[in-house]
Design an enzyme around this catalytic site. Structure first.
Site: not given
Ligand code: HEM
Ligand SMILES: *[C@@H]1O[C@H](CO)[C@@H](O)[C@H](O)[C@H]1NC(C)=O
Ligand SMILES: *[C@@H]1O[C@H](CO)[C@@H](O)[C@H](O)[C@H]1NC(C)=O
Ligand SMILES: *[C@@H]1O[C@H](CO)[C@@H](O)[C@H](O)[C@H]1NC(C)=O
Ligand SMILES: *[C@@H]1O[C@H](CO)[C@@H](O)[C@H](O)[C@H]1NC(C)=O
Ligand SMILES: *[C@@H]1O[C@H](CO)[C@@H](O)[C@H](O)[C@H]1NC(C)=O
Ligand SMILES: *[C@@H]1O[C@H](CO)[C@@H](O)[C@H](O)[C@H]1NC(C)=O
Length: 333
Positions: A67-68, A73, A247
């Site tokens: 989300h950041d 950015g 995984d």
């Protein structure tokens, strides 16, 4: 205040343009040689703690980092906790991740004050938590700087779990992430949970039909229906087989019609992604390698480097503006 000396002018005129926009593996080798070890130790202690082990931190950090990076950015702005910040808008992200980043930041400020950015801490801690959960261990370039702005409204540009595969691929394509990257990154849903309210329509009234989603395995419909009825604000693993392990089982699950989110399920059948899903499902090492490559690319989206942004001393608040003003005077006089 002081007169700008030759080295200051030199750095303004030459060093800044030359080093502009460069992330490098081992950026802190000289300025904070223990930085990566400190991050790794604190993350490992949380995951392996004998009494309060929290293996769900991998999911929390992965989602926070994603989300950041996708909102303005990878600049650590999601960590800000002023009331008008990204953090409190739209999908609520887990508090656990924020606390861990703060704990790491406190230790790094003690060891190497004002040198290691919150944006880098997030990228490194995410990398370490993925590896501890069984995922790939990879080098991650650092040198990100923290953002000076937050864009709460940008959160609404994130696409949701009912998006089409075409919308999903163009959303990632806009950030230079290709189909192999995008599918590998959505494979992060191999860990973590989703709330029932985000997929319950698939169980009872898919697309207004009054019936379950025909693309969901009927045993899974029954399983999720009882889980979602069992508690307040229920949530459940996005990977029905191994939700704490990083995984490729998620890809096998969606190929068996056992995807929880609609977008996840669509990846397995859409002609643009189904063959990539099949390859990742068949080869865990291939998935892990491509996931690492894609995380390095995602971690470079919209980064601030060189003299842009700054290094926050608290990850949850901008640095005091007063000091920024003083820095400017340093340069002028
Ligand atoms: C546009 C693509 C994506 C969509 C639509 C999407 C959607 C979602 C949704 C709806 C949830 C459940 C959230 C909740 O219940 O509150 C979720 C959880 C999660 N997402 Fe994604 N996601 C996307 C891409 C990614 C990427 C790229 C990553 C990381 C690389 C990621 C990592 C996670 C993780 C780890 C969780 C579980 C969080 C937890 O257990 O705390 N997602 N995602
Ligand atoms: C930091 O050290 C590592 C290991 O010696 C090396 O691979 C890396 O290139 C170095 N990075 C920088 C920026 O000096
Ligand atoms: C932000 O987080 C810090 C550290 O947890 C806390 O001390 C502060 O009160 C929080 N501020 C707001 C506005 O929530
Ligand atoms: C969750 O988001 C809502 C806004 O959508 C906000 O009012 C609330 O404070 C958030 N809660 C947490 C724990 O962040
Ligand atoms: C980084 O550390 C060095 C050495 O401790 C210190 O002089 C400098 O002010 C710190 N901050 C930055 C942004 O380089
Ligand atoms: C949902 O219903 C609409 C109209 O009834 C139909 O055009 C659309 O294809 C359906 N979508 C899916 C995913 O089944
Ligand atoms: C749902 O399925 C999981 C395994 O995928 C199983 O552990 C769980 O007990 C099932 N829950 C219900 C209520 O059927």
């Amino acid at each position: 205040m002081k007169i700008a000396n030759f080295s200051t002018l030199f750095s303004i005129l030459f060093i800044v343009p030359v080093t502009f926009a460069q992330l490098r593996v081992g950026f802190y080798n000289n300025s904070c040689p223990t930085a990566e070890t400190i991050v790794q130790t604190i993350v490992r202690n949380l995951v392996t703690d004998e009494f309060e082990s929290d293996p769900t931190i991998t999911a929390a950090l992965l989602r926070m980092h994603f989300h950041d990076c996708f909102v303005g950015g990878c600049d650590g702005s999601i960590l800000l906790n002023s009331t008008d910040s990204e953090r409190f808008v739209g999908p609520n992200l887990s508090v656990r991740g924020f606390e861990l980043i703060d704990e790491i930041k406190t230790e790094l400020e003690a060891q190497c004050p004002s040198n290691v950015s919150c944006a880098d801490i997030m990228a490194l801690a995410t990398r370490d938590s993925v590896s501890l959960a069984g995922g790939p261990n990879y080098n991650i370039p650092t040198g990100r700087r923290d953002g000076l702005t937050t864009n709460a409204n940008g959160v609404f540009d994130l696409i949701g779990p009912t998006a089409s595969v075409a919308a999903f691929l163009s959303f990632f394509g806009e950030r230079m992430l290709n189909t192999f990257d995008a599918v590998a990154l959505l494979g992060a849903h191999t860990v973590g949970v989703g709330s029932c309210d985000l997929f319950e329509d698939r169980l009872t009234n898919f697309n207004g039909t009054g019936l379950p989603d025909p693309s969901m395995d009927s045993n899974l419909v029954a399983n999720l229906t009882s889980i979602c009825a069992a508690s307040e604000n229920p949530s459940t693993g996005l990977d029905r087989s191994t939700p704490l392990t990083f995984d490729n089982a998620f890809f096998g699950q969606i190929r068996a019609s056992r995807g929880v989110l609609q977008l996840d399920q669509r990846l397995a059948t859409d002609e643009a992604t189904s063959s990539v899903v099949a390859q990742y499902a068949a080869d865990n090492d291939l998935f892990k390698r491509q996931f690492a490559i894609a995380m390095v690319k995602m971690g470079a989206v919209g980064v601030l480097t060189g003299e842009n942004g700054d290094i926050r001393t608290n990850c949850w608040a901008f640095n005091d503006k007063f000091w920024v003003v003083c820095d400017v005077f340093d340069l002028l006089f």
